[in-house]
Enzyme design. Structure first.
Site, short mmCIF file in Angstrom:
data_model
loop_
_atom_site.label_atom_id
_atom_site.label_comp_id
_atom_site.label_asym_id
_atom_site.label_seq_id
_atom_site.Cartn_x
_atom_site.Cartn_y
_atom_site.Cartn_z
N ASP A 193 0.82 -1.22 0.00
CA ASP A 193 0.00 0.00 0.00
C ASP A 193 0.85 1.26 0.00
O ASP A 193 0.65 2.16 -0.82
CB ASP A 193 -0.94 0.01 1.21
N ARG B 45 -0.18 3.30 16.30
CA ARG B 45 -0.54 4.26 15.25
C ARG B 45 -0.41 5.73 15.67
O ARG B 45 0.12 6.54 14.91
CB ARG B 45 -1.95 3.97 14.73
N ASP C 181 -7.20 2.12 10.82
CA ASP C 181 -6.00 2.95 10.83
C ASP C 181 -6.20 4.31 10.20
O ASP C 181 -5.58 5.30 10.60
CB ASP C 181 -4.85 2.22 10.14
N SER D 297 -1.77 -9.09 4.37
CA SER D 297 -1.38 -7.76 4.84
C SER D 297 -0.97 -7.90 6.30
O SER D 297 -1.78 -8.35 7.13
CB SER D 297 -2.57 -6.79 4.72
#
Length: 403
Positions: free
Chosen positions: A15, A95, A124, A173
Site C-alpha cells: 500500500d 498508530r 488505521d 497484509s
C-alpha cells in the site's frame, strides 16, 4: 510547479510503496518524503523499508522510537489491562506514535500534507487522520480516495517495477510492532477459511510446541513488569524476551471476528505472546492487592481506556483522566506471579505481594482468629429486602391458589 512536498508514513509494504508514484502522478506533488518508524518490527522489516524508501522516494527517514513506544503506550496498556473484544491491542497502540513522528518530519520538511496508505474500510485511517488533522496538516490517502483494490495495487506495482512482498496467491497484509503482530487479507477474509501456518512468525503451532511445560516468574513494580525469573530487564528487552519464551510454546494466537470502528465485522489473526503472558499475570496480581470496589470500578475504567486506545483518541481529555486514575491503583501492584507455558496456554500457578490484602489466617478453616459466631448477625440481615419481596410473592401465589 507542482504542489510541493508531501510526507508519507511508510512501511515498505504494498500500500505505502505504490503511494509514492501515485502522489506524483495523481496529486502533482513535486517531492515525496517517506518516514519509516521503528516500533519494534523485525530488523529485516525496518531494513527493507529503509532501502526501499531511499530508492523510491526523494528523501527518506527511519526513526527509532521503540523505547518511547514501550514507555508511553505499552506500559499504560499493561496497567489498564488493555484489550479489545478479548485480544491484547497492538496496532492501535502504535498508530498515534507513528503519526506523531511523521508529523514532526512534515513540519521539518515544511510540508503542508501528510499521506498514508490506509484503506477506507479499516481503523488505521481514523487513527492517522486524527493525529494529522490535530497538527493542522492536510490528509492525503490515495488508497482510500481512489477506491483501490489489492489486485489493482499488485498490478500497478509491477508496472512501476516496485518490489512488493505479496503475491496474488499470498496477499497477506501484515503489521508488526514489539507488542503484537496482525495478519489479514486474501483468503483470511473468509471467516470459515482455516489459516495456514505460514502466516505465523512469532508463535509455533501448539501441536508442535514442547511436550514439557516451562515455568517462569514475572516480577511487577507499580503495575509494570520489571523482571523475568528474577533477572531485571528494561521494558523493551523484557517484552522481546517473553515473545521468544512464550512464542516457542505456541502462546499468544488469536483468530477472531472483530468489530471495527466503522461497524464492519472483520476476520483478524494476531500473534502477541508477551502481551498474553504479561496481561494474564497483571490481572491476577491486581486481584490480590486491590479491593473489591477498586477492581469493580477499574474494570469499567479499563474498558473505556481500551475503547479510546482502540480508536486512537489519545488526545481525548478523558484518556488522560483515565490514565491518572489507573496510575493511582498501580501503586500497590507489586509482587511476583508464577506462570506455566504449555501447548498454547498460559496458566497462573501462584502469586505473592507485600501489598496483598489476603490473609491466610483469617480465611483458613483451621484458624480461630475470627469468631464464626459473629457472622450470625450479618446472616440475619443478609438479603433481607429480597427475602421480604420473595415472601410477599409466595403469599400472593398461595392466595391466588386458594380462590
Amino acid at each position: 510547479m507542482g504542489k510541493g512536498t508531501v510526507v508519507l508514513a511508510y512501511s515498505g509494504g504494498l500500500d505505502t510503496s505504490i503511494c509514492i508514484p501515485l502522489l506524483k502522478e495523481r496529486y502533482a506533488y513535486d517531492r515525496v518524503v517517506t518516514v519509516a518508524v521503528n516500533v519494534g518490527q523485525r530488523d529485516e522489516e525496518i531494513e527493507m523499508a529503509t532501502k526501499k524508501g531511499q530508492k523510491l522516494a526523494d528523501r527518506h527517514y527511519t526513526i527509532d522510537v521503540r523505547e518511547k513506544f514501550v514507555a508511553e503506550h505499552i506500559i499504560p496498556a499493561i496497567k489498564a489491562n488493555g484489550s479489545y473484544e478479548g485480544y491484547p491491542m497492538g496496532t492501535s497502540l502504535a498508530r498515534p506514535l507513528i503519526a506523531e513522528e511523521v508529523v514532526k518530519i512534515a513540519k521539518k520538511e515544511k510540508a503542508t500534507a501528510v499521506a498514508h496508505g490506509c484503506t477506507g474500510k479499516g481503523n488505521d485511517q481514523l487513527r492517522f487522520d486524527f493525529i494529522i488533522r490535530a497538527a493542522g496538516l492536510e490528509v492525503v490517502a490515495p488508497i482510500r480516495e481512489h477506491n483501490l483494490t489489492r489486485d489493482w495495487e499488485i498490478g500497478y506495482a509491477k508496472e512501476h517495477r516496485i518490489p512488493v512482498p505479496v503475491k496474488k496467491s499470498k496477499p497477506w497484509s501484515m503489521d508488526e510492532n514489539c507488542w503484537s503482530r496482525s495478519i489479514e487479507g486474501g483468503r483470511l477474509e473468509d471467516p470459515a477459511f482455516h489459516p495456514p501456518e505460514e502466516i505465523y512468525l512469532w508463535t509455533i503451532s501448539p501441536e508442535k510446541a514442547p511436550t514439557k511445560p516451562e515455568k517462569i516468574t514475572l516480577t511487577f513494580s507499580r503495575g509494570v513488569p520489571v523482571a523475568i525469573n528474577g533477572k531485571k530487564l528494561s521494558g523493551y528487552n523484557l517484552i522481546q524476551k517473553l515473545n521468544i519464551l512464550a512464542g516457542k510454546h505456541g502462546v499468544g494466537r488469536n483468530d477472531m471476528i472483530e468489530d471495527r470502528i466503522l461497524g464492519l465485522k472483520a476476520r483478524e489473526n494476531y500473534e502477541h505472546p508477551a502481551a498474553t503472558v504479561i496481561l494474564t499475570a497483571h490481572r491476577d496480581l491486581e486481584s490480590l492487592v486491590l479491593t473489591r470496589q477498586e477492581l469493580a470500578f477499574k474494570r469499567m475504567v479499563d474498558d473505556k481506556w481500551s475503547e479510546l486506545a482502540y480508536k486512537g483518541l489519545v488526545y481525548e481529555p478523558l484518556y488522560a483522566a483515565l490514565n491518572a486514575f489507573i496510575d493511582t491503583t498501580q501503586e500497590r501492584v507489586n509482587g511476583h506471579v508464577d506462570l506455566e507455558l504449555y501447548k498454547g496456554s498460559v496458566r497462573v500457578l501462584g502469586r505473592s505481594s507485600p501489598q496483598a490484602i489476603y490473609s491466610g489466617d483469617l480465611v483458613s478453616f483451621d484458624s480461630a482468629s475470627i469468631d464464626q459466631c459473629h457472622a450470625i448477625g450479618v446472616s440475619q440481615y443478609y438479603g433481607i429486602q429480597a427475602r421480604l419481596v420473595h415472601a410477599m410473592r409466595e403469599k400472593s401465589r398461595r392466595n391466588a391458589g386458594n380462590k
